[in-house]
Enzyme design. Structure first.
Site, PDB file in Angstrom:
ATOM      1  N   SER A   1     -24.649 120.655 -19.932  1.00  0.00           N
ATOM      2  CA  SER A   1     -23.796 121.461 -20.814  1.00  0.00           C
ATOM      3  C   SER A   1     -24.450 122.713 -21.381  1.00  0.00           C
ATOM      4  O   SER A   1     -23.781 123.504 -22.054  1.00  0.00           O
ATOM      5  CB  SER A   1     -23.280 120.590 -21.976  1.00  0.00           C
ATOM      6  OG  SER A   1     -22.276 119.725 -21.506  1.00  0.00           O
TER       7      SER A   1
ATOM      8  N   LYS B   1     -22.657 125.995 -20.896  1.00  0.00           N
ATOM      9  CA  LYS B   1     -21.655 126.559 -21.807  1.00  0.00           C
ATOM     10  C   LYS B   1     -22.165 127.806 -22.531  1.00  0.00           C
ATOM     11  O   LYS B   1     -21.367 128.640 -22.982  1.00  0.00           O
ATOM     12  CB  LYS B   1     -21.214 125.498 -22.819  1.00  0.00           C
ATOM     13  CG  LYS B   1     -20.463 124.323 -22.192  1.00  0.00           C
ATOM     14  CD  LYS B   1     -20.071 123.303 -23.235  1.00  0.00           C
ATOM     15  CE  LYS B   1     -19.250 122.164 -22.627  1.00  0.00           C
ATOM     16  NZ  LYS B   1     -20.032 121.304 -21.722  1.00  0.00           N
TER      17      LYS B   1
ATOM     18  N   SER C   1     -19.506 120.713 -27.609  1.00  0.00           N
ATOM     19  CA  SER C   1     -19.716 120.653 -26.155  1.00  0.00           C
ATOM     20  C   SER C   1     -18.427 120.248 -25.445  1.00  0.00           C
ATOM     21  O   SER C   1     -18.398 119.310 -24.642  1.00  0.00           O
ATOM     22  CB  SER C   1     -20.850 119.681 -25.803  1.00  0.00           C
ATOM     23  OG  SER C   1     -21.359 119.948 -24.515  1.00  0.00           O
TER      24      SER C   1
END
Length: 485
Positions: free
Chosen positions: A140, A143, A318
């Site tokens: 993640s 991102k 997230s």
């Protein structure tokens, strides 16, 4: 009568010279020296000026000998070009001798296949590099790249729009998705500032002037191609971590709109249609999928929260679906396309606008769920240096990242022996089945600002998170004294 000189024998002449030399040694020595000087300086001239008529025999003998002038000429010495004395280069500025090591923390077996980079955010100098140039999956942490790209292309004020237009038949309405996955089925959901389907339905009913809705058409053509990235594990949907990527859905397709982790459906478009029908008070009318007619009258519109809000929300919690929305809208605005495959060009192009070298990046999604993504720790520390400096609109990311021990996905971390770094690390966490990652900004104990990226890949488990916290805390303690050993 003239007197004719009497010729004396050669031996007699020599004996006379010797007797005079013995009788007057000093005078003889001075005379001899003078004669020698004349011979060396101009022997040829002396020979040519001998008193009396030259003896032919003597002349003949002399002509066969090397001339005094030639004998006196020194042997030619080859000309040598002097070697230039080396000029020292300009003195380099003094470099600090760094002595603080994080090698022990980096050797923790819980880190699996480890790679990492730490950079001084102010000078740009890489202080620590362990396979930092290796491009790997990021989980993640992806991102952060997606958010930076969205801020560069869409800008912080961009809002996604959901529209309802009149259909081709009396009483028919067309719900047109603009990519806003945060749209609330009711009055609100987990997304801050989300638009409401109730508000949209009220606008439509008002526009119809009380005429009944006879049918609903759902237009989700803003996104095309696969709704589920082929490399993703399907359990992410069943476990409630991500929905399919469609331009029309509500609540991120959660069964429970108020829960971050909630099971998602196999038909997010259909779920959005059912929510709209309910909000209109038209449950039971036919619902189909299609394309809005060109030039149709607008019956209602609602808009999402601005990109600045969505970026911070996606980073803090997230949220995979929100990140995919931002990535897809960025690709569309950039003209790269509206499919997953468009992201491979759109995200690097957007990041290059910050002056970053994006040549090695491999981008297949916006959330980081795929093992096929490729980003290096060194690239992340360079990006985070710009975030720390708040370049362009990147300060929005700095303000939205989780804080160690305090907020978001880092709220419960950096405890115990790592608690001294709590509040001093702002970073994005990452977790997929094959890796744990952590990358962000460290306000170090010595006052320096560092950026870091640590990847723990392959043979990892939940305990890898603590190992990542430990090595990050070690970097916090070292600060600018961090050694690359």
């Amino acid at each position: 009568m003239s007197e004719t000189p009497v010729s004396m024998p050669r031996s007699a002449r020599l004996n006379g010279i010797v007797r005079r030399a013995r009788a007057h040694p000093r005078a003889f020595a001075a005379t001899a020296a003078a004669v020698a000087l004349l011979v060396l300086g101009g022997g040829g001239l002396l020979a040519g000026a001998a008193v009396g008529t030259p003896n032919p025999e003597n002349v003949a003998r002399l002509s066969t000998l090397p001339s005094a002038s030639a004998a006196a000429t020194p042997t030619a010495v080859p000309t040598q070009t002097p070697t230039a004395r080396p000029v020292p280069a300009a003195a380099l500025p003094a470099q600090p001798v760094r002595t603080c090591s994080i090698a022990e923390a980096a050797s923790d077996s819980r880190l699996g296949t480890f790679s990492g980079s730490v950079r001084n955010a102010t000078t740009g100098e890489i202080l620590y590099d362990h396979a930092g140039g290796t491009y790997s999956r990021t989980a993640s942490v992806m991102k952060v790249l997606t958010s930076a790209a969205a801020l560069a292309v869409l800008g912080p004020d961009y809002r996604a729009t959901t529209t309802v237009v009149a259909g081709t038949q009396p009483g028919q309405v067309v719900l047109v998705g603009g990519g806003d996955i945060t749209l609330a089925s009711g009055s609100s959901n987990i997304y801050p500032g989300a638009a409401s389907m109730l508000d949209l339905a009220a606008q439509v009913n008002a526009s119809l002037g009380g005429a009944p809705v006879t049918s609903i058409v759902l237009d989700s053509s803003a996104f095309s191609g696969d709704a589920w990235q082929p490399s993703w594990n399907r359990k992410e949907r069943f476990d409630g971590w991500s929905s399919e990527v469609t331009a029309l859905q509500v609540d991120g397709d959660r069964a429970d709109p108020s829960s971050s982790q909630s099971a998602r459906s196999e038909d997010p478009i259909g779920r959005a249609g059912a929510a709209f029908a309910s909000a209109l008070g038209a449950s039971g009318v036919p619902i189909s999928q299609g394309i809005a007619p060109a030039g149709a009258a607008t019956l209602g519109t609602v808009q999402s929260a601005p990109v600045s809000t969505m970026v911070q929300d996606a980073l803090l919690r997230s949220d995979n679906t929100e990140a995919e929305m931002l990535a897809r809208l960025t690709a569309i605005a950039q003209g790269s396309g509206n499919t997953f495959s468009a992201l491979g060009a759109s995200t690097p192009a957007a990041l290059a606008s910050y002056g970053l070298d994006t040549a090695g990046l491999v981008i297949v999604d916006g959330s980081g769920l795929s093992d096929d993504n490729g980003v290096s720790p060194n690239f992340l520390t360079a990006l985070f240096a710009k975030i720390a400096a708040r370049e362009a609109n990147l300060g929005i990311i700095a303000d939205g990242l989780p804080v160690a021990g305090e907020s978001g996905t880092l709220a419960g971390r950096f405890t115990g022996s790592n608690s001294d770094a709590a509040g001093q690390v702002i970073a994005k966490t990452g977790w997929i089945d094959t890796g744990y990652t952590l990358s962000g900004i460290i306000h170090a104990a010595d006052g320096s600002v560092l950026t870091f990226a640590f990847f723990a890949l392959d043979n990892v488990s939940d305990s890898s998170k603590q190992a990542l916290d430990t090595i990050t805390t070690a970097a916090y303690r070292c600060g600018n004294n961090l050694s690359n050993q």
